[in-house]
Scaffold this motif. Structure first.
Motif, mmCIF file in Angstrom:
data_model
loop_
_atom_site.group_PDB
_atom_site.id
_atom_site.type_symbol
_atom_site.label_atom_id
_atom_site.label_comp_id
_atom_site.label_asym_id
_atom_site.label_seq_id
_atom_site.Cartn_x
_atom_site.Cartn_y
_atom_site.Cartn_z
ATOM 1 N N ARG A 51 -26.088 43.307 -23.931
ATOM 2 C CA ARG A 51 -26.300 41.966 -23.386
ATOM 3 C C ARG A 51 -25.518 41.695 -22.094
ATOM 4 O O ARG A 51 -25.301 40.537 -21.722
ATOM 5 N N ILE A 52 -25.083 42.793 -21.435
ATOM 6 C CA ILE A 52 -24.503 42.626 -20.094
ATOM 7 C C ILE A 52 -25.631 42.131 -19.190
ATOM 8 O O ILE A 52 -25.428 41.298 -18.311
ATOM 9 N N TYR A 53 -26.821 42.703 -19.416
ATOM 10 C CA TYR A 53 -28.020 42.269 -18.691
ATOM 11 C C TYR A 53 -29.012 41.670 -19.667
ATOM 12 O O TYR A 53 -29.056 42.044 -20.843
ATOM 13 N N THR A 54 -29.837 40.767 -19.153
ATOM 14 C CA THR A 54 -30.932 40.183 -19.931
ATOM 15 C C THR A 54 -32.242 40.769 -19.407
ATOM 16 O O THR A 54 -32.486 40.741 -18.201
ATOM 17 N N PRO A 55 -33.061 41.310 -20.312
ATOM 18 C CA PRO A 55 -34.321 41.883 -19.813
ATOM 19 C C PRO A 55 -35.222 40.806 -19.229
ATOM 20 O O PRO A 55 -35.215 39.662 -19.693
ATOM 21 N N SER A 56 -36.013 41.186 -18.222
ATOM 22 C CA SER A 56 -36.973 40.224 -17.662
ATOM 23 C C SER A 56 -38.193 40.152 -18.574
ATOM 24 O O SER A 56 -38.964 39.204 -18.534
ATOM 25 N N HIS A 57 -38.343 41.177 -19.405
ATOM 26 C CA HIS A 57 -39.469 41.226 -20.327
ATOM 27 C C HIS A 57 -39.046 42.042 -21.546
ATOM 28 O O HIS A 57 -38.248 42.953 -21.422
ATOM 29 N N GLY A 58 -39.603 41.692 -22.716
ATOM 30 C CA GLY A 58 -39.379 42.492 -23.915
ATOM 31 C C GLY A 58 -38.271 41.944 -24.795
ATOM 32 O O GLY A 58 -37.683 40.893 -24.501
ATOM 33 N N ASP A 59 -38.001 42.686 -25.869
ATOM 34 C CA ASP A 59 -37.036 42.224 -26.866
ATOM 35 C C ASP A 59 -36.204 43.419 -27.344
ATOM 36 O O ASP A 59 -36.656 44.568 -27.276
ATOM 37 N N ILE A 60 -35.001 43.112 -27.817
ATOM 38 C CA ILE A 60 -34.142 44.147 -28.406
ATOM 39 C C ILE A 60 -33.701 43.603 -29.761
ATOM 40 O O ILE A 60 -33.195 42.477 -29.845
ATOM 41 N N ARG A 61 -33.922 44.376 -30.831
ATOM 42 C CA ARG A 61 -33.610 43.875 -32.172
ATOM 43 C C ARG A 61 -32.648 44.811 -32.895
ATOM 44 O O ARG A 61 -32.781 46.035 -32.816
ATOM 45 N N LEU A 62 -31.695 44.192 -33.578
ATOM 46 C CA LEU A 62 -30.781 44.925 -34.441
ATOM 47 C C LEU A 62 -31.084 44.487 -35.866
ATOM 48 O O LEU A 62 -31.026 43.281 -36.160
ATOM 49 N N ASP A 63 -31.419 45.428 -36.731
ATOM 50 C CA ASP A 63 -31.813 45.100 -38.112
ATOM 51 C C ASP A 63 -32.860 43.987 -38.147
ATOM 52 O O ASP A 63 -32.766 43.059 -38.956
ATOM 53 N N GLY A 64 -33.792 44.047 -37.249
ATOM 54 C CA GLY A 64 -34.907 43.098 -37.261
ATOM 55 C C GLY A 64 -34.634 41.774 -36.562
ATOM 56 O O GLY A 64 -35.541 40.968 -36.387
ATOM 57 N N ARG A 65 -33.382 41.532 -36.160
ATOM 58 C CA ARG A 65 -33.045 40.251 -35.522
ATOM 59 C C ARG A 65 -32.849 40.448 -34.020
ATOM 60 O O ARG A 65 -32.124 41.359 -33.606
ATOM 61 N N SER A 66 -33.465 39.578 -33.238
ATOM 62 C CA SER A 66 -33.343 39.710 -31.785
ATOM 63 C C SER A 66 -31.886 39.558 -31.349
ATOM 64 O O SER A 66 -31.160 38.694 -31.851
ATOM 65 N N LEU A 67 -31.496 40.399 -30.411
ATOM 66 C CA LEU A 67 -30.137 40.302 -29.852
ATOM 67 C C LEU A 67 -30.106 39.387 -28.629
ATOM 68 O O LEU A 67 -29.049 39.123 -28.077
ATOM 69 N N LEU A 68 -31.279 38.919 -28.224
ATOM 70 C CA LEU A 68 -31.327 38.206 -26.942
ATOM 71 C C LEU A 68 -30.645 36.836 -26.987
ATOM 72 O O LEU A 68 -30.320 36.286 -25.942
ATOM 73 N N ASP A 69 -30.414 36.316 -28.209
ATOM 74 C CA ASP A 69 -29.684 35.047 -28.270
ATOM 75 C C ASP A 69 -28.169 35.271 -28.386
ATOM 76 O O ASP A 69 -27.395 34.318 -28.498
ATOM 77 N N ALA A 70 -27.734 36.538 -28.354
ATOM 78 C CA ALA A 70 -26.292 36.821 -28.445
ATOM 79 C C ALA A 70 -25.687 36.898 -27.049
ATOM 80 O O ALA A 70 -26.304 37.427 -26.117
ATOM 81 N N LYS A 71 -24.473 36.367 -26.928
ATOM 82 C CA LYS A 71 -23.725 36.519 -25.676
ATOM 83 C C LYS A 71 -23.016 37.881 -25.736
ATOM 84 O O LYS A 71 -22.828 38.410 -26.838
#
Ligand code: ATP
Length: 254
Positions: A51-71
């Motif tokens: 999460r140093i960078y935020t993707p412009s597109h797509g999703d990243i999930r850990l154990d099924g949960r999106s990491l994109l809401d994590a700082k």
């Protein structure tokens, strides 16, 4: 369910597509290695997962949960730890203190109870110290526990970085070029450590590595990328034999 999923992720720097619609997934307990020529986008993938960078597109999930809401500072609490290509430690602190500093990034850090040193805080502190000592023993670092990191040889410092990542008890460990700067003997030692981490601690390992001997020794599966895009995945032999992978490396060498 996969431990980690990178799902059609893209990121550009200005006009340069560093990661371009990349997808892959890593299974629980796997040792998964990302290879690719210089500038392929490997470190950027790690920076996206952390999460140093935020993707412009797509999703990243850990154990099924999106990491994109994590700082970035919450990624460790979610269960991801990382080592760096260039060692990043507190050079003037002792080995053990470097591991204890990690606790501020792990679990709940409550400044007031920390200040008052409440029993709950004390329990947490003791648990963390125990964990740090266990990791020191696990990686055979006992002889250096009170040494100042700056005074340790490079190979040992690299191991301390690994230890610091393990103290946070990650589900997924990201290793950015674990063999860089190491002697052949130290690289063999690192291969054993990586296998022990998976076999005995049950941690899923995702690694970026150029040393194909190490890659072949430890990886269950390899992913090759170039110019931010997927090239091939499979065993190390399958990936090395893939014509698109050979072309990418030849192109990079040209
Ligand atoms: N912060 C940034 N700003 C601009 N461009 C960047 C940035 N980070 C990476 N890049 C560019 O993005 C591309 C991918 O870089 P990245 O570091 O992810 O590659 P890599 O596969 O890790 O390379 P190496 O094996 O040399 O470490 C490269 O062209 C690089 O120059």
């Amino acid at each position: 369910m996969s431990a980690l999923v990178v799902d059609t992720v893209s990121l550009s720097f200005g006009g340069l597509k560093a990661v371009d619609g990349l997808s892959f997934s890593v299974e629980k307990g796997e040792i998964f290695t990302i290879i690719g020529p210089n500038g392929a986008g490997k470190s950027t993938v790690f920076n996206l997962i952390c999460r140093i960078y935020t993707p412009s597109h797509g999703d990243i999930r850990l154990d099924g949960r999106s990491l994109l809401d994590a700082k970035p500072h919450q990624v460790v609490q979610r269960g991801i730890a990382r080592t760096f290509q260039n060692i990043e430690l507190f050079e003037h602190a002792s080995l053990l203190d470097n591991l204890l500093i990690g606790r501020f990034r792990h679990g709940r850090f409550a400044p007031l109870s920390e200040l008052l040193f409440l029993p709950s805080q004390r329990r947490q502190e003791l648990a963390h110290r125990r964990r740090a000592e266990e990791v020191v023993e696990f990686l055979d670092l006992e002889a250096h526990r009170h040494a100042r990191v700056a005074d340790l040889p490079y190979g040992v410092r690299k191991k301390v970085e690994l230890a610091r990542a393990l103290v946070s008890e990650p589900k997924v460990l990201l290793l950015d070029e674990p063999s860089s700067g190491l002697t052949a003997e130290e690289t063999d030692d690192t291969a054993f450590a990586i296998q022990d981490i998976r076999d005995n601690l049950g941690i899923t390992v995702v690694m970026i590595e150029h040393d194909m001997k190490l890659v072949g020794k430890v990886s269950d599966r390899v992913l090759a990328i170039n110019e931010g895009r997927f090239l091939a995945t499979g065993t190390v032999g399958e990936v090395q034999a893939d014509p698109s992978v050979q072309a990418a490396y030849l192109g990079a060498a040209a």
